[in-house]
Write an enzyme that holds these catalytic residues in place. Sequence first.
Site, PDB file in Angstrom:
ATOM      1  CB  SER A 143      -0.859  -0.438   1.227  1.00  0.00           C
ATOM      2  OG  SER A 143      -2.242   0.920   0.862  1.00  0.00           O
ATOM      3  CG  ASP A 271      -7.508  -2.112  -3.350  1.00  0.00           C
ATOM      4  OD1 ASP A 271      -7.381  -1.301  -2.746  1.00  0.00           O
ATOM      5  OD2 ASP A 271      -6.378  -1.995  -2.966  1.00  0.00           O
ATOM      6  CG  HIS A 298      -6.179  -1.681   0.240  1.00  0.00           C
ATOM      7  ND1 HIS A 298      -5.613  -1.295  -0.404  1.00  0.00           N
ATOM      8  CD2 HIS A 298      -5.951  -1.403   1.685  1.00  0.00           C
ATOM      9  CE1 HIS A 298      -4.399  -0.933  -0.483  1.00  0.00           C
ATOM     10  NE2 HIS A 298      -4.642  -0.939   0.941  1.00  0.00           N
TER      11      HIS A 298
END
Length: 340
Positions: A143, A271, A298
Amino acid sequence: MTPGRHTARFRPPPGLANRHVQTLLPRLLPCREPTLAWEELPLPDGDVVELAWVTPSPEDATAPLLVLFHGLEGSVDSPYARQLLTAAGNGHRALLMHFRGCGRRPNRRPRAYHSGDTADAHWLLTRLRHRYPRAALFACGVSLGANMLLKLVAEDRANVLGLGGAIAIAPPVNLAASADTLERGFARLYQRHLLGALKAKVASRLVTGELPLSLTPADLAGFTTLREYDEAVTAPLHGFDGAADYYRRAAAGPLLGGIRLPTLILHADDDPFMPVDLYAGVELGPGIRLETARHGGHVGFVEWRDGRLDSWLARRVADQLTAWSTSLSRARKAISRSGS
């Protein structure tokens, strides 16, 4: 590894394909807790970052080394971190670098970290290259840490760091678009969770006057979006002219076209932290392999394997590291034979 755009070989279990289910499932997976050894790495500006090393580590000085960079307000305790470190620890020397203030203690300087903050990672990788000169060096980001890693790789065009490969999991390569996405629908719950963690960490430092911000605790408490937080905290703390300037200068998307280092990007179309067209029109460099799955959420990618739910991400990362390590080992042996 064949560069270009590819379909990921991830298949969610029946009934568990929903983006939010996939996002939250990793928290429910059983995972062996890696045994850790902690190290404080001094930084050039007098601050420190905390490293968590998986132990026991390989005795062989040539054992490949993996550095993991976590996501926003993540740590070695994040489910994905435990899963990835455990998977990589099989034959690799593995560690996680905590961004400033994300380890066991607050950081020392009046600043924090952000999506484009590559200097600390560059410093760490340089130190590791000197500490383990004969080891293949790989990096993986998740991320926020994935966007940072892609930006670092793009900046290090000559690969002075000597990386053998990089893996970016769910990188928000368009930070402004991701901030917009988190302000809509169910994604606002994720934003609220992340924002709560950020605000709690900053609030105590505002009270003590540690941070050079024209901001009161009441102002901080009133923020409801990450964009507001970045405008008032992230941007001024790190030299940006507001959130828009931060998102523009820190995003890795515009830099991907110049990446030649073997780089694997793993992305899910569903996501909830990112727009569905995140990679539309994005130029990929000759070293990038973008694997996109229809589902995965995600940093989710939970599959059914061997009669139980398991992390496809951990398996995919371990497979890629093994492939790269094997390829580099063969190349070194070939060079050694040709020189003898």
